[in-house]
Design an enzyme around this catalytic site. Structure first.
Site, short mmCIF file in Angstrom:
data_model
loop_
_atom_site.label_atom_id
_atom_site.label_comp_id
_atom_site.label_asym_id
_atom_site.label_seq_id
_atom_site.Cartn_x
_atom_site.Cartn_y
_atom_site.Cartn_z
N LYS A 186 0.57 -1.17 0.17
CA LYS A 186 0.23 0.07 0.00
C LYS A 186 0.92 1.28 -0.22
CE LYS A 186 -1.81 2.77 2.71
NZ LYS A 186 -1.93 3.98 1.81
N GLY A 238 6.55 5.26 8.08
CA GLY A 238 6.43 6.60 7.72
C GLY A 238 6.67 7.03 9.45
N GLY A 243 3.10 4.49 13.32
CA GLY A 243 3.42 4.03 13.63
C GLY A 243 3.23 3.19 14.61
N GLU A 260 10.21 1.85 10.76
CA GLU A 260 10.80 2.90 10.70
C GLU A 260 10.74 4.58 10.26
OE1 GLU A 260 12.05 6.10 8.88
OE2 GLU A 260 13.10 4.55 6.32
N CYS A 294 13.36 11.01 6.77
CA CYS A 294 13.20 10.93 8.01
C CYS A 294 14.11 11.13 8.36
CB CYS A 294 12.64 9.33 7.94
SG CYS A 294 11.09 9.12 7.74
N GLU A 395 9.55 16.74 13.88
CA GLU A 395 9.95 16.88 13.24
C GLU A 395 8.85 18.06 12.48
OE1 GLU A 395 10.95 12.74 10.20
OE2 GLU A 395 8.95 12.70 11.39
#
Length: 492
Positions: A186, A238, A243, A260, A294, A395
């Protein structure tokens, strides 16, 4: 460049789901739009998968796992992956342009990823014939023989972010296939085009129907896939927020999970560094992919004695970067992926200024002719940043650097680790002792010394702390898709 170069894919027709070897619409008939973030132009309507479509895809993957894929020998799986590598190589200009159009990465960047994309497939093809268990001596009395088998974990849900559509799809899919698993992929709804095209190439490579299924859709589709009781493993890239939800969703059938996730990576420049290398290195550790990485080195720690000089040189370098049409080979930074991401980054720019940080360069949305219809943010360097500020702790996922001075090795290790994340880190110095001390002291899955963001199929990548768990690349990645079975044989 224009989409007319590839009428076979971007031909105005809706893009369907790939399920059991067939391109099919969503059962609901619903679609969503994917648009060029540089212009707002409609690229395609894409089938919007719902729970019933995910049920179909997972069922197809289960049938293929227990049918033709299980019967194929490691050599045969290897040949499929090598054929797919050749096809990706042949069609790479098309695939890279799809990524540029769909998520805004400059064509110079997406084209440069050919070696990585093809190399990943060929690397894992090599590992397909290297899966083996062990003969283990035991201490039991009598004639008892013990050994282990390595077996595929089963049906894998591969759920990806939008900041590297093709590369992430290959990164998840190739080791799973090499291990003998089947996959329901996906991609993110913001950039589904190259993964859907990759699914077609899988069939052309001889991978049996149902072994690779590609379903597009929003967060609800990803949640349903992660929670599906017949999925054995979730591999996710993501945000940390999503997560957490993946982990919760895995509890239903205790499925395997690798993650990750986000990062707020420290990039540390000592006074003895080669500044001619460190300045562009620190800049592109964040500005590459418009900061949508990331592991971007967004917390730039610079030793106080050179902080002023470094900031001047870094800002001057940022001003040379060309922001614009991602299809232009001379462009360095393209747009952000979506209006929502633009709003997010602009909120952080405002928060930084409100908290007292100073934008030495950039600091705002890029406007004017050629920019107003896209999602552009100027490459930004903030000075006068404090560790507690939002821009230094959270982030952002945009082209924003926070520059912070430091005075000692011990201090910068402590401050570098003062984050819930631990994905990457950079160190710039000529001093081997500092390299060893800082690399050992930082809690991060990757430490780049006098470079940043280098990656290779053979070298593992992953995070500490809230940046996730599990590793991608290297032989460790294969283990994520394998179960170990112990076998005991006692003579009759």
């Amino acid at each position: 460049m224009s989409i007319e170069k590839f009428p076979s894919f971007l031909n105005g027709a809706p893009k369907h789901l790939l399920i059991d070897g067939q391109c099919v619409p969503a059962l609901s008939g619903k679609t969503f739009e994917t648009r060029n973030p540089a212009t707002g132009e409609l690229l395609a309507a894409v089938a919007d998968a719902a729970t019933e479509d995910i049920d179909r895809a997972v069922a197809a993957a289960r049938r293929a796992l227990e049918g033709p894929w299980r019967r194929m020998k490691p050599f045969d799986r290897q040949q499929c992956l090598l054929k797919l590598a050749d096809l990706v190589d042949t069609h790479f200009d098309e695939l890279s342009l799809l990524d540029t159009l769909d998520m805004g990465a400059p064509i110079s960047a997406t084209r440069s990823r050919r070696t990585r994309a093809v190399g990943l497939l060929r690397y894992y093809a090599g590992l397909a014939t290297a899966v083996h268990g062990q003969t283990i001596g035991n201490s039991l009395s009598g004639e008892v023989f013990s050994y282990t088998l390595k077996e595929p974990v089963g049906v894998v849900a591969a759920i990806n972010a939008w900041n590297g559509p093709l590369g992430m799809a290959i990164w998840k899919m190739a080791p799973a296939l090499a291990a003998g698993c089947t996959v329901v992929l996906k991609p993110a709804e913001q950039a589904p085009l190259s993964p859907l095209r990759l699914g077609e190439l899988c069939l052309e490579a001889g991978i049996p129907p149902g072994v690779v299924n590609v379903i597009a859709g929003g967060g609800a589709a990803g949640a349903a896939l992660a929670a599906h009781p017949d999925v054995d493993k979730v591999a996710f890239t993501g945000s940390t927020e999503v997560g957490r939800k993946i982990i919760q969703a895995s509890a239903g059938n205790i499925k395997r999970v690798s993650l990750e996730l986000g990062g707020k990576s420290p990039n540390i420049v000592f006074a003895d560094a080669d500044l001619d290398a460190a300045v562009p290195g620190a800049a592109m550790a964040v500005f590459a992919n418009s900061g949508q990485i990331c592991s971007a080195g967004t917390r730039l720690f610079v030793e106080r004695s050179i902080h002023g000089e470094f900031l001047e040189r870094l800002s001057a370098y940022a001003r040379t970067l060309r922001l614009g049409d991602p299809c232009d080979p001379d462009t360095h930074l393209g747009p952000l992926v979506s209006a929502a991401q633009l709003d997010r980054v602009c909120r952080y720019l405002d928060a930084g200024k409100t908290e007292g940080a100073v934008a030495v360069v950039g600091g705002q949305r890029k406007s004017g002719p050629g920019y107003d219809s896209g999602y552009y943010v100027e490459p930004t360097v903030f000075a006068s940043v404090q560790d507690h500020m939002q821009i230094a702790r959270e982030e952002i996922f945009g082209p924003v650097i926070s520059a912070l001075p430091f005075d000692s090795v011990e201090e910068v290790i402590r401050r570098g680790n003062d984050t819930p994340y631990g994905l990457g880190a950079g160190v710039w110095t000529r001093d081997v002792k500092k390299v060893m001390q800082v690399s050992a002291g930082l809690r991060a899955g990757s430490v780049w010394v006098n470079c940043y963001q280098l990656m290779d199929p053979a070298v593992p990548f992953g995070g500490y702390k809230m940046s996730g768990y599990g590793r991608e690349s290297g032989t460790e990645h294969m283990e994520e898709f394998l179960n170990t079975k112990a076998v005991w044989i006692k003579s009759a």
